[in-house]
Design an enzyme around this catalytic site. Structure first.
Site, PDB file in Angstrom:
ATOM      1  N   ASN A   1       0.883  -1.171   0.000  1.00 11.40           N
ATOM      2  CA  ASN A   1       0.000   0.000   0.000  1.00 11.40           C
ATOM      3  C   ASN A   1       0.917   1.217   0.000  1.00 11.40           C
ATOM      4  OD1 ASN A   1      -1.661   2.175   0.542  1.00 11.40           O
ATOM      5  ND2 ASN A   1      -2.792   1.147   2.175  1.00 11.40           N
TER       6      ASN A   1
ATOM      7  N   ALA B   1       0.408   4.210   0.408  1.00 12.77           N
ATOM      8  CA  ALA B   1       0.061   5.221   1.400  1.00 12.77           C
ATOM      9  C   ALA B   1       0.590   4.869   2.789  1.00 12.77           C
ATOM     10  CB  ALA B   1      -1.452   5.403   1.450  1.00 12.77           C
ATOM     11  N   CYS B   2       1.146   3.691   2.952  1.00 14.42           N
ATOM     12  CA  CYS B   2       1.624   3.194   4.251  1.00 14.42           C
ATOM     13  C   CYS B   2       3.140   3.343   4.346  1.00 14.42           C
ATOM     14  CB  CYS B   2       1.221   1.723   4.398  1.00 14.42           C
ATOM     15  SG  CYS B   2       1.947   0.904   5.829  1.00 14.42           S
ATOM     16  N   GLY B   3       3.607   4.055   5.360  1.00 15.30           N
ATOM     17  CA  GLY B   3       5.040   4.264   5.549  1.00 15.30           C
ATOM     18  C   GLY B   3       5.806   2.968   5.756  1.00 15.30           C
TER      19      GLY B   3
ATOM     20  N   ARG C   1       6.110   1.328   2.398  1.00 12.71           N
ATOM     21  CA  ARG C   1       7.105   2.035   1.559  1.00 12.71           C
ATOM     22  C   ARG C   1       8.522   1.715   2.015  1.00 12.71           C
ATOM     23  NH1 ARG C   1       3.554   6.315   2.448  1.00 12.71           N
ATOM     24  NH2 ARG C   1       5.083   7.313   3.826  1.00 12.71           N
TER      25      ARG C   1
END
Length: 142
Positions: free
Chosen positions: A9, A11-13, A16
């Site tokens: 995802n 949007a997920c740190g 990433r």
């Protein structure tokens, strides 16, 4: 190089950072953005079995409809919970990484290191500034 897959995802740190760690190792995984391409019910069953934490272990509460759906209630069977994940893919915790060395929910992101078929790696700095030092410990294949 053998295939590595990440259920990601962007949007997920944590997701990433996990992807960045894999790439820091010089590897390019298959990236499945599971919110755009949700896994099938059968694939979810395979992921649960591969990761070995049970369906509840792969459920995400924060930022999801977990509470609204009443999923904390133990009345829900694993199959019912998998059905909720197929309806609401955001319920799948991330990132899930599969490599020839195994599968894992990589929270925190440095959990991915034991799944990488290369290493030890040079130190890596996560997006929050925390440094990750690779000890070189890896799972045994199989």
């Amino acid at each position: 190089m053998s295939q590595i897959t990440i259920y990601h995802n962007p949007a997920c740190g944590t997701s990433r950072n996990t992807l960045a760690l894999i790439r820091h190792a010089g590897l390019e995984p298959v990236v499945i953005e599971y919110l755009q391409t949700p896994p099938s019910l059968e694939r979810l069953r395979e992921l649960v079995a591969a990761v070995g934490v049970g369906v509840r272990g792969l459920l995400r509460e924060k930022g999801t409809p977990f509470a609204e759906l009443g999923l904390a209630d133990p009345k829900w069977s694993d199959e019912q919970l998998l059905g909720f994940i197929t309806q609401h893919p955001i319920l799948l915790n991330r990132p899930v990484v599969l490599t020839p060395l195994g599968a894992k929910l990589c929270r925190p992101s440095e959990e991915v290191l034991e799944l990488l078929p290369v290493g030890p790696l040079q130190p890596f700095t996560k997006s929050d500034g925390e440094q990750v030092v690779d000890t070189g410990l890896r799972r045994k294949p199989g």
